[in-house]
Motif scaffolding. Structure first.
Motif, mmCIF file in Angstrom:
data_model
loop_
_atom_site.group_PDB
_atom_site.id
_atom_site.type_symbol
_atom_site.label_atom_id
_atom_site.label_comp_id
_atom_site.label_asym_id
_atom_site.label_seq_id
_atom_site.Cartn_x
_atom_site.Cartn_y
_atom_site.Cartn_z
ATOM 1 N N ILE A 121 0.740 -1.276 0.061
ATOM 2 C CA ILE A 121 0.147 0.075 0.008
ATOM 3 C C ILE A 121 0.901 1.151 -0.067
ATOM 4 O O ILE A 121 0.524 2.276 -0.585
ATOM 5 C CB ILE A 121 -0.847 0.049 1.093
ATOM 6 N N TYR A 167 -1.676 0.259 -6.479
ATOM 7 C CA TYR A 167 -2.157 -0.775 -5.820
ATOM 8 C C TYR A 167 -3.199 -0.384 -4.676
ATOM 9 O O TYR A 167 -2.945 0.638 -4.320
ATOM 10 C CB TYR A 167 -0.989 -1.527 -5.109
ATOM 11 N N GLY A 168 -4.208 -0.799 -4.819
ATOM 12 C CA GLY A 168 -5.176 -0.538 -3.882
ATOM 13 C C GLY A 168 -6.457 -1.423 -3.793
ATOM 14 O O GLY A 168 -6.744 -2.329 -4.785
ATOM 15 N N SER A 169 -7.544 -0.941 -2.997
ATOM 16 C CA SER A 169 -8.708 -1.742 -2.925
ATOM 17 C C SER A 169 -10.038 -1.064 -3.482
ATOM 18 O O SER A 169 -11.030 -1.506 -3.749
ATOM 19 C CB SER A 169 -9.065 -1.957 -1.563
ATOM 20 N N PHE A 227 -9.886 0.768 -6.832
ATOM 21 C CA PHE A 227 -9.874 1.067 -8.281
ATOM 22 C C PHE A 227 -11.006 -0.027 -8.929
ATOM 23 O O PHE A 227 -11.820 0.728 -9.774
ATOM 24 C CB PHE A 227 -8.516 0.713 -8.735
ATOM 25 N N HIS A 228 -11.107 -1.097 -8.405
ATOM 26 C CA HIS A 228 -11.877 -2.343 -8.965
ATOM 27 C C HIS A 228 -13.338 -2.184 -8.548
ATOM 28 O O HIS A 228 -14.045 -3.030 -9.121
ATOM 29 C CB HIS A 228 -11.369 -3.410 -8.996
ATOM 30 N N THR A 229 -13.776 -1.356 -7.562
ATOM 31 C CA THR A 229 -14.950 -1.436 -7.306
ATOM 32 C C THR A 229 -15.888 -0.184 -7.459
ATOM 33 O O THR A 229 -15.317 0.908 -7.700
ATOM 34 C CB THR A 229 -15.004 -1.379 -5.616
ATOM 35 N N GLN A 267 -7.465 5.835 -7.115
ATOM 36 C CA GLN A 267 -6.534 5.215 -8.123
ATOM 37 C C GLN A 267 -5.633 4.277 -7.609
ATOM 38 O O GLN A 267 -4.890 3.581 -8.456
ATOM 39 C CB GLN A 267 -5.796 6.506 -8.643
ATOM 40 N N GLY A 268 -5.307 4.238 -6.387
ATOM 41 C CA GLY A 268 -4.174 3.466 -5.831
ATOM 42 C C GLY A 268 -2.895 4.216 -6.032
ATOM 43 O O GLY A 268 -1.796 3.433 -6.290
#
Lengths: 568, 568
Positions: free
Chosen positions: B140, B146-148, B150-152, B160-161
């Protein structure tokens, strides 16, 4: 699209559909499913979620750069179908020009815009460049952030390794089809044909077709991409881009064809290739502490002294030794042994030393003669002028500004001047007001050069301005490379170049005014010559013949003085 | 820096040094090593480089996203030391607020700006959130993209992560030091302490220290980053950001301390957490052909009909069957078997169907009551008003606009109004004029609401405006998330919200004018009452007592009418 005629070509299918399904209110606004407008405060209604950290951890994932730019495609210039067409052509043409110049080849580029359906086009860009080695083709067109230019300090059009693969990704996103590439590296080698898609989740190419084909060209590359797009004429169109590219690249010939339009050939005006920009090493003042630390780890040099000489430009062995002494470090120390605290001392010592400015043979401006030639070819004006400023430096990066102007003649007089912006010879068509070049123009006081200028705006008058910035690293305000960031050093150089242009235009305007004034005076005198003749005739008792002779002499004298004062 | 006092705090050390080494010309311009300003055309001077394709291939390399953003750090908001400080604090605070709200915790955030040297600061942001699971910490803070979130498809501050790892990367670049993180996920768990750097070449974390530590907090995360920075007060400062964050997040308490300044506590004004935004699935109208093709490959659904129902929102089994029929595809077909041509038919069938608008329980606006409360707490004005618009949609993404206004009172009257911009409750401090919100304000006709407004500018008057946009995906104009892109749907909603505010302000101004007018009339009449008394006395032969009684009656009547007309 079977259901509805696309009446607004700026809308994507998606937007059109959204227009369809939403219930329009009487005032024309669109409203989604209503919810209670007041969020209810959840007093005591929710306990702390004990598993929140675990739940979040389970969702953590790597985001591929392709996924990121798919969701943010407006950052790359693919905001809408019209701009998408321009951006895709631009990226392909930039690459072709770079490739030809790198190989010492006079560029000959064929650009085609082929309509294949409603809001569907196939672009085709073919060059006579050196071609691409077979195994590199998939990655160059099917992987974002892959390229040869990012890690070198050298002037080129491309710099990020994003452009052409982004175009291919946008095509895939909107049509489901990948990029088609044909390339050949020599007449004795086969031509390779590839059909490539991008696995956006992995940011890696998927090869659909890979075969040898017959190709008439001895060397070169051809890229074809099908995409959702809109073709329009006028400002910021592909036509506009092609014309401006020809203007800033007078050594290139471009064949340009669009479905339903007569094909055009924009021939080169010079057979001389631009000066080849050389690759340079980082200048010690451009380096940041973190970067220095990484360079210390990565270097092949065996000693600290050698490291500074070998990995930077403008560091002599003597200066290098001085730096080591200042930093209280042994010049024979192994670079990889330098500890963080020592690296900071070294960094401070570097920044307290004096070096020559970075070398500038890494720059390749268009040159004033070719700018003049380009302007003369394109415009019928009264006066032309161009200037190439000496190189300067921002944040350790060498750069050079040049400007050209055409004034008067057939140019329209009552409108804001036309401004052409270029970065490393690439036309910049969008975000004009967010660009350093526009800032340089609006901050120049055109009134002192006898031109009208509304406050904070472009000057008004029969004038075309052209500004090009050549640099090893152009600081763009976004990945789509549409505008140059406001570095004070850059804006200053632009203003200095424009001031030189302004002075020349001003001299012309003054001369022209003087001439107009003289002409007025002459016609005024001319009118009274016959009356003077009559008066003299009466006073001196002359006959008609003598009177006529005097009038002729007067006219003659006036004519001579006119030639003398007005036309020199 | 030992050599020279940094007189201009906006310059980095590098820039200062460049100022030193360059030879200044008499006109103050800087010139690098001169080269011939005219590039010589290389007629016949260069043969085509036969090995150009191979030479280029040898240079082709993958560019890591960390390397890309190191070179382009201005895209992330790290243009200069002052902005870098703000951006780093902002990214950490955004993450803390998101984490607390996700876990249902009322946020309590400690922000420290500690001066550790000249142009060197350590920022420290500590929250009482759920903490981060140990093995997630390095990625993180030490890996970009990298993150939680972006895809939701769900409203959150981060999306954006990139943010916090970019801050950590900037710190490393300018000071050579990595990020320090302490985190604990529960009172029965140990606290973990990490020191992390980023391997920019690999875009991967390097763990320098990983240990358990004593920590007083039962749960939460603390991040410390040392960076080259400049601390300033005033507009667009960290102070400004903290105050605006408190305004838009009335459920949060922020403790704020800066070296040399008295510490401050900005306490929450409500104990109610915001409505929890729910995650939604993509709406069928938001999907593009390429995306649809990928979803067909990735789905866990066994049939096409099931795929549409399960992987999209607002698709009922009946509608799904209709779509399959329209596309001439079997509803029982396996999604992964769908060929490109068939996918296109499916895409067309989807776009020719009607669906309900996307669900909007994914949005969590601030709410008008809390906006009012915030404005009242911060400003002493005459009138306050706020509005939360119903949700709307752009490109398939639900969004909701709210606006608040404070007018009159102590607010300065002769200046352009103050505009606060927020996106998902995060204050936007830079690029005001490039933002949809500013566009919405300048495009509103404030003159019809009795306010002055120069053409194309902010209105002038004693007024503060606040606009917040809540959305599952805010379309920012750059990675630094400083301004919102100009989607017509968004600008329209902003204008509608502002018009409501305008009408209320206008009503107040009119009432206020009427009142002032009435007061003027009254004081005018009051002045003549004694004269009327004298006149009546003479005409009706009254005595002094009667005259006095009449004057009193008249004054009394006036007073009553004043209450009636003026103060209601």
């Amino acid at each position: 699209m079977e259901n509805k005629k696309n009446s607004n070509p700026n809308l994507t299918n998606t937007e059109l559909q959204l227009e369809m399904f939403e219930e329009k209110k009487p005032d024309g606004t669109i409203e989604a499913e209503p919810v209670s407008p007041e969020p209810k405060p959840h007093h005591d209604s929710r306990t702390i979620k004990k598993d929140a950290a675990l739940a979040s951890a389970a969702k953590q994932r790597e985001i591929s750069v392709s996924e990121f730019f798919t969701k943010n495609r407006h950052l790359l210039g693919f905001d809408n179908p019209q701009k998408a067409l321009l951006t895709a052509v631009k990226e392909a043409v930039d690459n072709s020009l770079d490739a030809c110049e790198d190989a010492g080849i006079l560029p000959e580029i064929k650009v085609g815009i082929i309509e294949v359906g409603e809001n569907r086009f196939r672009i085709s860009v073919e060059d006579n460049g050196p071609g691409i080695v077979k195994n590199q083709i998939p990655k160059i067109f099917g992987k974002l952030l892959y390229g040869s230019k990012f890690h070198t300090i050298r002037q080129s059009r491309g710099q990020q390794g994003i452009g052409i693969s982004a175009a291919s990704m946008y095509g895939q996103l909107t049509t489901g089809k990948g990029a088609h590439i044909t390339s050949r590296i020599g007449h004795d080698k086969p031509a390779h044909y590839y059909e490539i898609q991008i696995d956006t989740r992995k940011n890696a190419p998927i090869i659909l077709i890979d075969k040898e084909v017959e190709w008439e060209s001895p060397h070169g590359t051809k890229v074809e991409i099908e995409l959702e797009a809109v073709y329009k004429k006028g400002r910021r169109s592909v036509d506009d881009f092609i014309e401006q590219t020809a203007l800033a690249n007078p050594h290139a010939t471009i064949f340009y064809s669009v479905t339903g339009e007569p094909p055009r050939e924009l021939s080169r005006v010079t057979d001389g290739l631009p000066k080849e920009p050389l690759e340079i090493k980082p200048h010690p003042y451009g380096v940041e502490l973190g970067m220095l630390m990484r360079m210390l780890t990565d270097t092949s040099a065996k000693t600290l002294q050698r490291f500074l000489v070998q990995d930077f430009s403008r560091v002599s062995p003597r200066v290098s030794e001085d730096i080591c002494t200042k930093a209280d470090l042994s010049k024979d120390m192994k670079p990889s042994r330098v500890q963080p605290v020592q690296a900071e001392l070294l960094y401070k010592a570097i920044n307290a030393s004096k070096f020559m400015a970075p070398p500038t043979n890494c720059l390749s401006p268009i040159g004033r003669e070719l700018i003049l030639e380009g302007l003369k070819k394109q415009y019928n004006a009264d006066v032309y002028f161009a200037v190439t400023r000496p190189p300067s430096v921002y944040r350790g990066n060498p750069f050079q500004v040049e400007a050209g102007v055409a004034y008067g003649g057939d140019l329209p007089g009552e409108e804001p001047v036309t401004l052409y912006r270029f970065a490393n010879r690439v036309p910049l068509l969008y975000q004009q007001m967010g660009c350093s070049i526009s800032k340089g123009v609006t901050q120049t006081s055109w009134k002192s050069y006898h031109l009208q200028q509304p406050k904070g705006a472009l000057p008004v008058g029969p004038m075309v301005l052209l500004v090009n910035i050549a640099s090893v690293w152009v600081p763009f305000t976004s990945e789509s490379k549409e505008a140059i960031a406001h570095y004070p050093e850059i804006v200053r150089e632009i203003r200095l170049a424009l001031m030189e242009c302004g002075r020349h235009v001003s001299a012309h305007i003054r001369r022209h005014r003087k001439e107009t004034d003289a002409l007025k005076k002459i016609s005024f005198i001319e009118k009274y010559i016959p009356h003077v003749g009559i008066a003299l005739k009466e006073m001196l008792k002359l006959d008609d013949k003598q009177e006529k002779a005097i009038v002729e002499t007067l006219k003659d004298t006036l004519q001579k003085s006119r030639i003398k004062t007005g036309r020199e």
